[in-house]
Write a protein that holds these residues in place. Structure first.
Motif, PDB file in Angstrom:
ATOM      1  N   LEU A 177       0.811  -1.215   0.000  1.00 26.91           N
ATOM      2  CA  LEU A 177       0.000   0.000   0.000  1.00 26.91           C
ATOM      3  C   LEU A 177       0.843   1.263   0.000  1.00 26.91           C
ATOM      4  O   LEU A 177       0.316   2.369   0.167  1.00 26.91           O
ATOM      5  CB  LEU A 177      -0.930  -0.007   1.220  1.00 26.91           C
ATOM      6  CG  LEU A 177      -1.855  -1.227   1.363  1.00 26.91           C
ATOM      7  CD1 LEU A 177      -2.722  -1.095   2.596  1.00 26.91           C
ATOM      8  CD2 LEU A 177      -2.708  -1.428   0.120  1.00 26.91           C
ATOM      9  N   GLY A 178       2.156   1.105  -0.183  1.00 33.26           N
ATOM     10  CA  GLY A 178       3.034   2.263  -0.301  1.00 33.26           C
ATOM     11  C   GLY A 178       3.287   2.982   1.002  1.00 33.26           C
ATOM     12  O   GLY A 178       3.527   4.193   1.005  1.00 33.26           O
ATOM     13  N   MET A 179       3.298   2.247   2.127  1.00 35.31           N
ATOM     14  CA  MET A 179       3.501   2.880   3.435  1.00 35.31           C
ATOM     15  C   MET A 179       4.571   2.168   4.260  1.00 35.31           C
ATOM     16  O   MET A 179       4.472   2.081   5.478  1.00 35.31           O
ATOM     17  CB  MET A 179       2.186   2.893   4.222  1.00 35.31           C
ATOM     18  CG  MET A 179       1.159   3.842   3.667  1.00 35.31           C
ATOM     19  SD  MET A 179      -0.392   3.783   4.587  1.00 35.31           S
ATOM     20  CE  MET A 179      -1.013   2.205   4.038  1.00 35.31           C
ATOM     21  N   SER A 180       5.596   1.669   3.610  1.00 34.30           N
ATOM     22  CA  SER A 180       6.605   0.890   4.330  1.00 34.30           C
ATOM     23  C   SER A 180       7.768   1.728   4.823  1.00 34.30           C
ATOM     24  O   SER A 180       8.638   1.231   5.526  1.00 34.30           O
ATOM     25  CB  SER A 180       7.147  -0.218   3.422  1.00 34.30           C
ATOM     26  OG  SER A 180       7.739   0.351   2.255  1.00 34.30           O
ATOM     27  N   SER A 181       7.802   3.014   4.488  1.00 32.82           N
ATOM     28  CA  SER A 181       8.992   3.814   4.794  1.00 32.82           C
ATOM     29  C   SER A 181       9.065   4.242   6.249  1.00 32.82           C
ATOM     30  O   SER A 181      10.137   4.546   6.749  1.00 32.82           O
ATOM     31  CB  SER A 181       9.026   5.070   3.908  1.00 32.82           C
ATOM     32  OG  SER A 181       7.863   5.852   4.130  1.00 32.82           O
ATOM     33  N   ASP A 182       7.940   4.263   6.959  1.00 40.14           N
ATOM     34  CA  ASP A 182       7.953   4.789   8.316  1.00 40.14           C
ATOM     35  C   ASP A 182       6.950   4.027   9.166  1.00 40.14           C
ATOM     36  O   ASP A 182       5.751   4.091   8.941  1.00 40.14           O
ATOM     37  CB  ASP A 182       7.581   6.278   8.310  1.00 40.14           C
ATOM     38  CG  ASP A 182       7.968   6.967   9.615  1.00 40.14           C
ATOM     39  OD1 ASP A 182       8.187   6.249  10.607  1.00 40.14           O
ATOM     40  OD2 ASP A 182       8.058   8.196   9.627  1.00 40.14           O
ATOM     41  N   ILE A 183       7.464   3.257  10.141  1.00 39.28           N
ATOM     42  CA  ILE A 183       6.570   2.496  11.009  1.00 39.28           C
ATOM     43  C   ILE A 183       6.674   2.985  12.444  1.00 39.28           C
ATOM     44  O   ILE A 183       6.383   2.269  13.390  1.00 39.28           O
ATOM     45  CB  ILE A 183       6.865   0.982  10.942  1.00 39.28           C
ATOM     46  CG1 ILE A 183       8.303   0.678  11.373  1.00 39.28           C
ATOM     47  CG2 ILE A 183       6.574   0.441   9.571  1.00 39.28           C
ATOM     48  CD1 ILE A 183       8.575  -0.806  11.541  1.00 39.28           C
ATOM     49  N   ARG A 184       7.096   4.237  12.624  1.00 41.64           N
ATOM     50  CA  ARG A 184       7.129   4.791  13.969  1.00 41.64           C
ATOM     51  C   ARG A 184       5.717   4.949  14.505  1.00 41.64           C
ATOM     52  O   ARG A 184       4.759   5.063  13.752  1.00 41.64           O
ATOM     53  CB  ARG A 184       7.824   6.156  13.975  1.00 41.64           C
ATOM     54  CG  ARG A 184       9.298   6.105  13.607  1.00 41.64           C
ATOM     55  CD  ARG A 184       9.830   7.526  13.495  1.00 41.64           C
ATOM     56  NE  ARG A 184       9.108   8.293  12.476  1.00 41.64           N
ATOM     57  CZ  ARG A 184       9.261   9.597  12.282  1.00 41.64           C
ATOM     58  NH1 ARG A 184      10.099  10.283  13.044  1.00 41.64           N
ATOM     59  NH2 ARG A 184       8.584  10.221  11.335  1.00 41.64           N
ATOM     60  N   GLU A 185       5.602   4.961  15.846  1.00 42.36           N
ATOM     61  CA  GLU A 185       4.309   5.166  16.465  1.00 42.36           C
ATOM     62  C   GLU A 185       3.737   6.508  16.018  1.00 42.36           C
ATOM     63  O   GLU A 185       4.412   7.523  16.018  1.00 42.36           O
ATOM     64  CB  GLU A 185       4.446   5.142  17.990  1.00 42.36           C
ATOM     65  CG  GLU A 185       3.109   5.233  18.710  1.00 42.36           C
ATOM     66  CD  GLU A 185       3.257   5.057  20.207  1.00 42.36           C
ATOM     67  OE1 GLU A 185       2.246   5.232  20.905  1.00 42.36           O
ATOM     68  OE2 GLU A 185       4.381   4.762  20.670  1.00 42.36           O
TER      69      GLU A 185
END
Length: 651
Positions: free
Chosen positions: A359-367
């Motif tokens: 879904l194109g959202m893997s760059s930032d998994i911070r809270e």
């Protein structure tokens, strides 16, 4: 010897003007000083009058004698107070105090939707005695004294027929009033500025409802009382979860009421769970804090939304707090939301990361960033959705049913380009439960429909906007049009069989109908014949336009006249074939090339591609909404031969 005027009298005139200006300035200063003095005197008089009114033994709203003998602490009756005298921080509890606390502790958004409603007691012998206060949000009525809520005031008065509504003040106004010192000139000024009537200012309120809960608040310990539900604060409770050995202790934050969000009969609350992994890889809960935090072990933070009734059941220990990954513990109509960061270190981490990349959202998994997953339960069905945190937190929804899939971004209008993954599990079907258990273990959502699994979809949403012109490539056809502000909202639905549906919402600035173009393409990207449709929404309140539009398609004079007064939009839908028929009939009209026939044709007089024609019909700068309707009426031969397409009133 005579003295000649050298300035034509200018100096004398200037002197006179200066003198006049000085007199006017002095007069203005005197008026302002008098006005200032009058305001201060009025404020002091209002304060004094309000104090006196609060002490008077009789008025249209005040008690002649203390007849309400209900005890709050075993020693004293509930103290009556008014808008002028109420101190919602003094530890004394009556209905006005509870309503004021509810308003003061609400978010600004809820305050804006709320109002404090004052009720007069009409029972024989109670006339002129203390009244009651409730809170209204939209149509819904909340009684903080009893903890009950009602669909509307009529429903409340059916249960409490002794009351009559005599006035109300907005929630934001009430918050400002109660922020001032009780009985002070500032409180009097706040009441005057809010245009609160003198009668409402003097009204004394302290009534408790006839059915009073057993666990009345202790004025000495008001922090132990839930002002929004009228129930005593619940201490730690012990609950059991299915398929998990041993009880789990649940604690409730001491400041829970200030941490929850209440809206439209639902409560949203954050939960923190101490977790561990069983020998079989299942995530187990060791302790849960509702509205607070846990201090030991691994923890998972998640957000739960449930009805007010279910929230109170949970507080009493009748149902456990929902397990973040077990929808069987989630009440019907409830939902659980987790950020991507909460899956770090679990067996689901790899699968969740896969969907984030998809879904194109893997760059930032911070809270606080990236992807969020929501589980929403309706009966035995659980819809799982993965998407941007902003989409899910703002109540974004995917609607799947008869017709094209639709997506609503909820309360946000700033989210533009995003992707979603969704699937619905039927937990009453053993294979559906098994499929969900697989997701719970691996973090991978099913990408194919099957037994117990439906609507396994990948969705893409793209928004375009231009001040003058935009071009959108919808399959093999490129659309472009001119207008004031043109926006295009494209939803691409990837179906499990490899086909795709493309639904394009076009909004043209100015006075033009909205247009939706829906198409379905096969696995090779070819348009599937018969799948294309064009839907126009004429959202007009012009009674003449509504009447002739309905008459053109029905020939029914009564229906046409009835449409004049309706506020529902007129929705016209055409298939590709019907658009071609419309183009042909328009060209056959006398002087058709000068009207709609020419608009929907190229320079050589040949009909445009139907999709191109559909776009131009909606967004032509020389054809506004009313002219389009006039042209359609002209094709109808006075209602005797309806134009191609299907018209309905309302979405």
């Amino acid at each position: 010897m005579s003295i000649k005027r050298m300035d034509g009298g200018g100096a004398s005139n200037a002197a006179q003007a200066a003198a006049q200006a000085a007199r006017e300035a002095a007069a203005q200063a005197a008026r302002e000083a008098a006005a200032r003095a009058a305001r201060e005197a009025a404020a002091q008089a209002a304060a004094q009058a309000a104090r006196a009114a609060a002490q008077q033994s009789q008025s249209s709203f005040q008690p002649q004698a203390a007849r309400n003998t209900l005890k709050l602490d075993g020693n004293a009756a509930p103290p009556a107070s008014s808008l002028f005298t109420e101190n919602n921080r003094d530890g004394s509890v009556n209905c006005l105090d509870q309503a004021a606390d509810f308003i003061s502790k609400s978010t600004p958004q809820l305050q804006a939707r709320s109002e404090m409603v004052f009720l007069e007691d009409q029972r024989a012998g109670q006339e002129g005695q203390t009244g009651h206060v409730v809170v209204r949000q939209g149509e819904r009525i909340l009684d903080p004294s009893s903890g009950k809520s009602y669909d509307d005031m009529q429903a409340y008065l059916r249960e409490q027929p002794q009351y009559r509504e005599v006035g109300s003040i907005p929630g934001t106004t009430a918050a400002k009033i109660f922020a001032t010192e009780p009985g002070s000139p500032e409180r009097a000024k706040a009441l005057a500025s809010a245009n609160v009537s003198p009668e409402l200012q003097r009204m004394m309120v302290a009534d408790q409802p006839p059915s009073v809960p057993d666990n009345l608040p202790d004025p000495a310990n008001p922090q132990d009382y839930n002002v929004s539900t009228g129930s005593a604060q619940v201490g730690p409770v012990t609950v059991n979860y299915p398929d998990q050995p041993g009880p789990v202790q649940v604690e409730f934050s001491s400041s829970l009421e200030s941490e929850v969000e209440r809206e439209d009969g639902y409560v949203t609350v954050t939960m923190n769970a101490e977790t561990s992994v069983s020998a079989t890889g299942e995530l187990e809960l060791k302790a849960v804090s509702v509205g607070g935090g846990v201090s030991a072990g691994n923890q998972m933070t998640y957000e739960v939304r449930m009805s007010e009734a279910d929230f109170e059941r949970m507080r009493r220990g009748e149902i456990p707090p929902p397990h973040p990954l077990d929808p069987n513990t989630l009440p019907d109509g409830g939902s659980v939301r987790l950020e991507q960061s909460q899956f770090t270190g679990t067996s689901m981490e790899a699968g969740v990361s896969y969907h984030a990349a998809e879904l194109g959202m893997s760059s930032d998994i911070r809270e606080g960033e990236g992807m969020m997953i929501e589980m929403r339960r309706t009966g035995d069905s659980v819809q799982v959705t993965a998407g941007p945190k902003q989409f899910i937190e703002n109540e974004g929804k995917i609607s799947v049913g008869v017709g094209p899939v639709s997506v609503s971004a909820g309360r946000t209008d700033t989210l533009t380009n995003y992707q979603l993954r969704t699937a619905t599990f039927d937990l009453s079907n053993p294979q559906g439960q098994e499929a969900y258990n697989s997701f719970r273990t691996t973090g991978r959502m099913p990408e194919q429909d099957g037994a117990g699994v439906s609507n396994a979809l990948h969705l893409e949403r793209v928004t375009y906007e231009s001040q003058s012109e935009f071009g959108l490539e919808l399959g093999p056809i490129e659309l472009s049009a001119e207008g004031a502000t043109n926006t295009g909202d494209l939803l691409i639905t990837h179906h499990p069989d490899g086909t795709t549906t493309r639904s394009l919402d076009l909004v043209y600035g100015g006075d033009h109908p909205d247009l939706n173009i829906s198409q379905r393409f096969d696995q090779e990207g070819n348009l599937i014949p018969g799948s294309e449709s064009y839907t126009y929404k004429f959202d007009t309140d012009d009674p003449n336009m509504r009447e002739i539009m309905v008459y053109a398609y029905t020939g029914d004079e009564a229906q046409a006249k009835a449409a004049r007064d309706s506020d529902e939009p007129l929705v016209l839908t055409l298939t590709r074939e019907q658009m071609q028929q419309l183009q042909e009939r328009a060209r056959e009209q006398p002087m058709g090339h000068m009207g709609l026939g020419g608009l929907l044709s190229d320079y050589d007089g040949n009909p445009l591609d139907p999709t191109q024609a559909a776009s131009i019909l909606a967004g032509s700068p020389v054809y506004n909404e009313f002219r389009v309707v006039q042209e359609l009426f002209g094709l109808s031969d006075g209602g005797n031969n309806p134009p191609p397409g299907t018209l309905q009133i309302g979405d």
